[in-house]
Structures are given as structure tokens and as C-alpha cells.
Design a protein around this motif. Structure first.
Motif, mmCIF file in Angstrom:
data_model
loop_
_atom_site.group_PDB
_atom_site.id
_atom_site.type_symbol
_atom_site.label_atom_id
_atom_site.label_comp_id
_atom_site.label_asym_id
_atom_site.label_seq_id
_atom_site.Cartn_x
_atom_site.Cartn_y
_atom_site.Cartn_z
ATOM 1 N N LEU A 164 0.337 8.384 0.746
ATOM 2 C CA LEU A 164 1.195 7.606 -0.132
ATOM 3 C C LEU A 164 0.343 6.540 -0.806
ATOM 4 N N ILE A 165 0.130 6.676 -2.096
ATOM 5 C CA ILE A 165 -0.796 5.806 -2.806
ATOM 6 C C ILE A 165 -0.355 4.355 -2.756
ATOM 7 N N ALA A 166 0.916 4.064 -2.985
ATOM 8 C CA ALA A 166 1.368 2.666 -2.997
ATOM 9 C C ALA A 166 1.127 2.001 -1.650
ATOM 10 N N GLY A 167 1.445 2.681 -0.556
ATOM 11 C CA GLY A 167 1.225 2.123 0.776
ATOM 12 C C GLY A 167 -0.245 1.937 1.081
ATOM 13 N N GLU A 168 -1.057 2.891 0.697
ATOM 14 C CA GLU A 168 -2.500 2.807 0.921
ATOM 15 C C GLU A 168 -3.100 1.656 0.123
ATOM 16 N N LEU A 169 -2.654 1.491 -1.125
ATOM 17 C CA LEU A 169 -3.157 0.377 -1.940
ATOM 18 C C LEU A 169 -2.780 -0.967 -1.339
ATOM 19 N N LYS A 170 -1.543 -1.099 -0.891
ATOM 20 C CA LYS A 170 -1.098 -2.361 -0.296
ATOM 21 C C LYS A 170 -1.913 -2.683 0.946
ATOM 22 N N ARG A 171 -2.160 -1.671 1.789
ATOM 23 C CA ARG A 171 -2.954 -1.875 2.997
ATOM 24 C C ARG A 171 -4.388 -2.289 2.649
ATOM 25 N N ALA A 172 -4.963 -1.636 1.640
ATOM 26 C CA ALA A 172 -6.340 -1.954 1.249
ATOM 27 C C ALA A 172 -6.434 -3.350 0.635
ATOM 28 N N ILE A 173 -5.452 -3.725 -0.171
ATOM 29 C CA ILE A 173 -5.452 -5.066 -0.778
ATOM 30 C C ILE A 173 -5.320 -6.117 0.313
ATOM 31 N N ASP A 174 -4.384 -5.889 1.237
ATOM 32 C CA ASP A 174 -4.174 -6.838 2.325
ATOM 33 C C ASP A 174 -5.409 -6.935 3.225
ATOM 34 N N GLY A 175 -6.140 -5.830 3.367
ATOM 35 C CA GLY A 175 -7.297 -5.792 4.258
ATOM 36 C C GLY A 175 -8.619 -6.127 3.591
ATOM 37 N N SER A 176 -8.582 -6.699 2.404
ATOM 38 C CA SER A 176 -9.814 -7.058 1.687
ATOM 39 C C SER A 176 -9.931 -8.562 1.557
ATOM 40 N N ARG A 177 -11.174 -9.042 1.442
ATOM 41 C CA ARG A 177 -11.406 -10.482 1.333
ATOM 42 C C ARG A 177 -11.621 -10.941 -0.104
ATOM 43 N N VAL A 178 -12.296 -10.118 -0.912
ATOM 44 C CA VAL A 178 -12.552 -10.451 -2.315
ATOM 45 C C VAL A 178 -11.922 -9.369 -3.178
#
Length: 197
Positions: free
Chosen positions: A59-73
Motif C-alpha cells: 500500500l503506497i500511502a501507508g508505506e510513504l507515511k511510515r517512511a516519512i515518519d521514520g526519516s530525520r531529514v
């Protein structure tokens, strides 16, 4: 991903990614974005780039949200075709301005665009936003407009101000290392001037 012992961070955050690389359009994907991604990964940074990290069928939207939340910059490349990544940008602004203040950094990269374009003072993105109102609704598009104006007002990098794409990429990556406050990291010889003075 570089472990906490290599960083001098204000808090003990563990992130899945060091950098979330946000972009849209072929004008950026096969040029500046590829160069940024290659330079950062060669230097040992864990970088999320949608075509590299999202696996088919997820699921692209869920994966993007997880990646955004898990990034620092958040390195956001604004190009002339950056006309569909505003949901990502809205998520980034929310995380940057919420409880994670001081932890999440947004770095705008203006590639063939100006801050005025991103602040919606020109027609470049305004026309594309107007086209989304019927599909996504006025309230959603209004949030995207606010996110664009917020990020357009942040200090970033303008590709037109630096001569040569290679030099531009080098300076952006050095800036990201500085923002991550990486210490005692073994880096390639071509990254100069990023160690503490």
C-alpha cells in the motif's frame, strides 16, 4: 543506517531512514535526484526514494507515511513537474511542526524553480493545485497550499545559484551531513568539508 554512536544528536532518536528524498517528474528523477541518491548512499546514509524502497504490491500511502515518519531529514526537490507530491509535503510539515520539533528537518531544493513558485506567487504550481480541487476537495487543497507556502519560506538550496550540478549535489549532501550532525564517519574522499572544525 548509521547507528547512534556515529551521531551527536540532541535526543536518542532511532530513525529507519536518515533522509526522505521527495520529488516528482522526469525532469528531476533521472538527473538531480539520481545524483543526490547515489552520493548519499555511497556516503553511508540510509535514503528513502520511492522507486527504490516501495515494493510492488504494498500500500503506497501507508508505506510513504511510515517512511516519512521514520526519516530525520526531508530533502524536497521542487522541480517544474513537482505537481503531485503535496500529500507527502503536507505530512512532512505536520511532523516538522508537531511534537517532533527539533527532530525533523525540511530541506527545500529548488531545481529550476524559485521559492516564489513554491510560495504560490507564480502560476507554476497554482494551476496544478486548482486542477486538484474537484478531485480532492477545497479543504485538502488548502492544506497543500499552506504546506507549500511554509516550505517555500524555509532556507534551502537553489540550483541556479551554484554553477555545475556536481558541485550543487556535493554542497547539498554536505549540508545534510551537517544537519544530521554525523561524527567519526568514514566518508568517501570526494565529500570534503563536512567534518567538525
Amino acid at each position: 543506517m548509521i547507528q547512534g554512536s556515529d551521531r551527536d544528536t540532541p535526543t536518542s532518536i532511532t530513525s529507519e531512514y536518515d533522509v526522505f528524498l521527495s520529488f516528482r517528474g522526469p525532469d528531476a528523477r533521472h538527473g538531480i535526484v539520481d545524483h543526490l541518491y547515489q552520493r548519499m548512499t555511497e556516503a553511508g546514509l540510509r535514503v528513502f526514494k520511492d522507486d527504490e524502497e516501495i515494493r510492488r504490491g504494498e500500500l503506497i500511502a501507508g508505506e510513504l507515511k511510515r517512511a516519512i515518519d521514520g526519516s530525520r531529514v526531508y530533502a524536497v526537490v521542487f522541480s517544474s513537474n513537482h505537481a503531485s507530491a503535496w500529500l507527502e509535503l503536507d505530512m512532512m510539515v505536520d511532523l516538522h511542526g508537531g511534537s517532533n520539533v527539533g527532530r525533523k528537518i525540511i530541506l527545500p531544493i529548488f531545481f529550476g524553480t524559485d521559492p516564489a513558485d513554491v510560495k504560490l506567487r507564480t502560476e507554476l504550481y497554482r494551476k496544478a493545485l486548482d486542477a486538484h480541487k474537484d478531485r480532492h476537495g477545497h479543504d485538502v487543497v488548502k492544506k497543500w497550499e499552506e504546506a507549500l507556502k511554509t516550505v517555500g519560506g524555509m532556507s534551502g538550496w537553489d540550483s541556479k545559484a551554484i554553477q555545475g550540478e556536481g558541485r550543487f549535489v556535493q554542497l547539498v549532501v554536505q549540508d545534510i551531513f551537517g544537519k544530521l550532525r554525523i561524527k567519526d564517519k568514514s566518508l568517501p574522499d570526494h565529500l570534503i568539508g563536512i567534518d567538525d572544525q
